[in-house]
Write a protein that holds these residues in place. Sequence first.
Motif, PDB file in Angstrom:
ATOM      1  N   ASP A  13       3.815   5.129   6.037  1.00 27.30           N
ATOM      2  CA  ASP A  13       4.809   5.997   6.688  1.00 27.30           C
ATOM      3  C   ASP A  13       5.971   6.347   5.760  1.00 27.30           C
ATOM      4  N   ALA A  14       6.335   5.423   4.886  1.00 27.19           N
ATOM      5  CA  ALA A  14       7.512   5.627   4.027  1.00 27.19           C
ATOM      6  C   ALA A  14       7.363   6.796   3.061  1.00 27.19           C
ATOM      7  N   VAL A  15       6.122   7.219   2.788  1.00 25.42           N
ATOM      8  CA  VAL A  15       5.916   8.284   1.799  1.00 25.42           C
ATOM      9  C   VAL A  15       5.278   9.535   2.407  1.00 25.42           C
ATOM     10  N   LYS A  16       4.948   9.509   3.669  1.00 25.00           N
ATOM     11  CA  LYS A  16       4.318  10.674   4.296  1.00 25.00           C
ATOM     12  C   LYS A  16       5.203  11.898   4.171  1.00 25.00           C
TER      13      LYS A  16
ATOM     14  N   PHE B 220       0.832  -1.196   0.000  1.00 23.14           N
ATOM     15  CA  PHE B 220       0.000   0.000   0.000  1.00 23.14           C
ATOM     16  C   PHE B 220       0.868   1.248   0.000  1.00 23.14           C
ATOM     17  N   VAL B 221       0.441   2.270  -0.741  1.00 28.60           N
ATOM     18  CA  VAL B 221       1.136   3.550  -0.760  1.00 28.60           C
ATOM     19  C   VAL B 221       0.247   4.665  -0.195  1.00 28.60           C
ATOM     20  N   ALA B 222      -0.943   4.835  -0.783  1.00 27.01           N
ATOM     21  CA  ALA B 222      -1.813   5.941  -0.375  1.00 27.01           C
ATOM     22  C   ALA B 222      -3.249   5.620  -0.759  1.00 27.01           C
TER      23      ALA B 222
END
Length: 122
Positions: free
Chosen positions: A62-65, A47-49
């Motif tokens: 969390d990795a892309v926030k 999952f990304v967003a």
Amino acid sequence: QVQLVESGGGLVQAGGSLRLSCAASGGTFSAYAMGWFRQAPGKDREFVAAISVGGSSTYYTDAVKGRFTISRDDVSTTLYLQMDSLKSEDTAVYYCAASRTYSGLGARNNYWGQGTQVTVTL
């Protein structure tokens, strides 16, 4: 039946930006929660967003926030993912998905696009 087509992927240097698009057709786009997922070589899809129906709620891994922004345009039936400050670990095939429920995003029975490759070089 909803058809999803991603675009906007490509090759970019670390620190750069890309904007992915997901064009939807064949269904009532505004009725679906939408999401972005990615799959790196040798890894499971993750999952990304996500964005809710109407766009009032968004959620990020969390990795892309703070670096990625998901948005939707219900008039043009398009989902977007603005990706800034890209890192090499963001390299993956990116997929968009549509679900009747926000909590159901990512399930096998979602509608899925074919994916677009994002490659971030050092």
